[in-house]
Write an enzyme that holds these catalytic residues in place. Sequence first.
Site, PDB file in Angstrom:
ATOM      1  CG  ASP A 111      -2.159  -1.097   0.973  1.00  0.00           C
ATOM      2  OD1 ASP A 111      -2.721  -1.161  -0.132  1.00  0.00           O
ATOM      3  OD2 ASP A 111      -2.469  -1.753   1.737  1.00  0.00           O
ATOM      4  CG  ASP A 176      -7.947  -3.488  -2.627  1.00  0.00           C
ATOM      5  OD1 ASP A 176      -8.387  -4.487  -3.165  1.00  0.00           O
ATOM      6  OD2 ASP A 176      -8.387  -3.223  -1.402  1.00  0.00           O
TER       7      ASP A 176
HETATM    8  N1  GLY Z   1      -6.978  -1.433   0.477  1.00  0.00           N
HETATM    9  C1  GLY Z   1      -8.080  -1.935   1.393  1.00  0.00           C
HETATM   10  C2  GLY Z   1      -9.596  -1.450   1.226  1.00  0.00           C
HETATM   11  O1  GLY Z   1     -10.001  -1.037   0.521  1.00  0.00           O
HETATM   12  O2  GLY Z   1     -10.020  -1.525   2.191  1.00  0.00           O
END
Ligand code: GLY
Length: 401
Positions: A111, A176
Amino acid sequence: MKIKFLSALALTVAAVQCAPQTDIIQENVDNAAVQLKSLIEASEAGDTVRIPSTYQNGEIVYVPTDDWVSGFFAGTLWYMYELTGDEYWADHARKHTEILDSIQNLKWHHDIGFMIYDSYGNGLRLKNIDGYQDVIVNSAKSLSTRFRPGAGVIQSWDSDKGWQSERGWKCPVIIDNMMNLELLMKATWFTGDSTYAKIAISHADQTLKNHYRPDYSTYHVVDYDPETGEVRGRYTAQGYSDESAWARGQAWSLYGFTVMYRYTGDAKYFERAEKVADYLFNHPNMPEDLVPYWDFDCPDIPDTYRDVSSAAIIASALYEMYGFTENALYKEKADKIIESLSSPEYRAAQGTNGGFILMHSVGSLPHGSSIDVPLNYADYYFLEALIRKGNIEKGFAPVKY
Ligand code: GLY
């Protein structure tokens, strides 16, 4: 598909400007200023700078710098600077950005793209601050360590940590992850080193191939064999079931492929975003106000939670899609979402909600985490969508490089 390429000139002209806003934008900016000032006061109380993520049981919840949401509050403050031109927001945005300095070395999850691009990326774009470009390039190097050449993907989560370790996965990739690719594209742009862009393109191509169902809804998790690239299975982590369409996953998919089109001009990415938009807007469970339930296939619909964060992400992506096509439908749908989110149904009354702008998002229902609460990323994408709407209505390109 008719694609209108945006000229570099239009993008340059779209530098920080504070031209008159349409009423709904100005009204939202005024409201956000009141809310976010109180959140700044709370998060900067005492000597520390803390990162607000949500508000639950009457308390603001703060997260450590290595949490995946750590860049959104800084980014929200940068967007307030962009919307107002007021240095107050830039000063606080800078404080909330620079506490993330050590994150450029983070390698234990994917992330870092969200964390660094929302904070340092916006700061660099708006203020050209010395050293920010280096942080972005170092962060891209860190993210690149998670690339698994045998499978051609960036591994999202380590498979030996936390609850993920119980699933038997080898190389889990979540939809994601498309959102982290902008960091890599930008690092190539800055350095001329194509390694980063090649990783991003390989990841996007594998996602295009392996993450989708025939109706263009996306799985949340695809687990790969990191050596051979074989798909070991398709699952969910945050959705209702492996075969369901978790709302925020659909939103990341729409947004992520639109961004990859922006950087590459490769029509197949934009075509995928268009298919995802068709899926979303023809889905029988999409509510009239266009604020999705947390999962399109939750059997409890309509007696379950909406996810405002998904709506905000979708709106922002649609404005960018409109900029490429001038397809009026995309702007109409995005405007409808903005109208819904600006209503008392979803937007908090001033002085409530811990200072967050929007209510009613869902973090992860299966994990019992952050259900029907404000989330800092809902606010971030809401302000981003307002900026894009304003730019379109002023005749500029909706997004800026
Ligand atoms: N990337 C984690 C979410 O969208 O909750």
